[in-house]
Design an enzyme around this catalytic site. Structure first.
Site, PDB file in Angstrom:
ATOM      1  N   TRP A 159      -1.663  -0.418  -1.229  1.00  0.00           N
ATOM      2  CA  TRP A 159      -1.009  -0.744   0.020  1.00  0.00           C
ATOM      3  C   TRP A 159      -0.415   0.491   0.704  1.00  0.00           C
ATOM      4  O   TRP A 159       0.061   1.386   0.029  1.00  0.00           O
ATOM      5  CB  TRP A 159       0.111  -1.735  -0.201  1.00  0.00           C
ATOM      6  N   VAL A 162       3.337   1.171  -0.091  1.00  0.00           N
ATOM      7  CA  VAL A 162       3.674   1.541  -1.469  1.00  0.00           C
ATOM      8  C   VAL A 162       2.824   2.725  -1.933  1.00  0.00           C
ATOM      9  O   VAL A 162       3.323   3.826  -2.131  1.00  0.00           O
ATOM     10  CB  VAL A 162       3.482   0.335  -2.425  1.00  0.00           C
ATOM     11  N   CYS A 163       1.531   2.487  -2.071  1.00  0.00           N
ATOM     12  CA  CYS A 163       0.634   3.481  -2.676  1.00  0.00           C
ATOM     13  C   CYS A 163       0.395   4.691  -1.791  1.00  0.00           C
ATOM     14  O   CYS A 163      -0.024   5.748  -2.277  1.00  0.00           O
ATOM     15  CB  CYS A 163      -0.690   2.821  -3.042  1.00  0.00           C
ATOM     16  N   VAL A 164       0.641   4.553  -0.488  1.00  0.00           N
ATOM     17  CA  VAL A 164       0.548   5.692   0.430  1.00  0.00           C
ATOM     18  C   VAL A 164       1.923   6.314   0.642  1.00  0.00           C
ATOM     19  O   VAL A 164       2.109   7.525   0.511  1.00  0.00           O
ATOM     20  CB  VAL A 164      -0.070   5.272   1.783  1.00  0.00           C
TER      21      VAL A 164
END
Length: 259
Positions: A159, A162-164
């Site tokens: 996501w 979050v992950c970025v």
């Protein structure tokens, strides 16, 4: 009677319009040859203010583009998300830009990494994680980035919130120049996407779109791989393919009649 071919003035104006729009400036048309523009490398050197992305200083990080996570994305269609991610892999391969990928728990419900990334960027490095949500919390991943010797990061992932965002913030704090590709990333809601965009910009991270990335890296049509870049335009904006087809037809019309 051939009215279109006889109306060569109209066609000439049409071609000039396309050329001024930057469609293709890589070959002579009819009996005319256009002046060559500076090469891409020259344009990068001329950018003394370093306001545009320098391909020689760039790494592309593609994080957690996984089949399970794709099913939760609601702020962009999965088809568009996958297409844009593939385009980033292709432009990295064209420009010889390092690509580093990783996946969050690929053997669990998040699913495997989309295979098209490594298919289109065969030199990409995959770094496995050991449960870390943020890739930047994985020492192997950070070391892989550090080993490139480059300080400009272009990040996309799922996501976005979050992950970025997490590795983007951490990399920024570690002294990297960070860009995030919003339409090659995805979130579970429009609200998550909007708040993420605000958080990124407030932290001094630069949001971009996929087309802005490949255009900024390309810099000029006066390059031997111009046709490959043209294909990226068509992939990103399918209607642009019609522009290229119109241009090609105009070239055919301008050719002298065969006797």
């Amino acid at each position: 009677m051939r009215p279109f071919r006889s109306s060569r003035i109209f066609t000439w104006v049409f071609v000039l319009t396309l050329l001024e729009a930057g469609v293709f400036l890589i070959q002579p048309v009819g009996d005319y040859a256009y002046a060559q523009s500076p090469l891409a490398a020259d344009l990068v050197k001329a950018d003394t203010g370093k306001v545009l992305i320098d391909p020689a200083d760039t790494v592309i990080l593609l994080l957690d583009h996984q089949s399970g996570l794709f099913q939760t994305v609601k702020d962009i269609s999965v088809a568009e998300l996958r297409t844009n991610t593939i385009i980033l892999a292709k432009v990295a391969n064209l420009m010889k830009i390092p690509v580093i990928t990783t996946a969050s728990e690929p053997t669990g419900p998040n699913g495997p990494l989309m295979p098209e990334i490594h298919q289109n960027a065969p030199g990409a490095i995959y770094v496995p994680r050991t449960g870390e949500i943020s890739a930047w919390d994985n020492k192997q991943f950070v070391e892989a980035v550090r080993k490139t010797g480059r300080k400009t990061l272009i990040i996309a992932g799922v996501w976005t919130s979050v992950c970025v965002v997490f590795p983007a913030l951490q990399a920024k704090a570690d002294g990297y120049k960070v860009y995030t590709v919003m339409d090659a990333s995805g979130d579970p809601s429009e609200m998550a996407s909007r708040t993420t965009l605000a958080r990124l910009t407030q932290a001094g991270i630069v949001p971009m779109s996929t087309n802005a990335v490949f255009c900024e890296l390309q810099r000029t049509w006066n390059r031997p791989d111009a046709a490959a870049f043209g294909a990226l335009y068509g992939a990103y904006a399918p209607n642009y393919q019609a522009v290229m087809e119109s241009y090609q037809k105009a070239q055919e019309v301008l050719k002298p009649d065969k006797k």
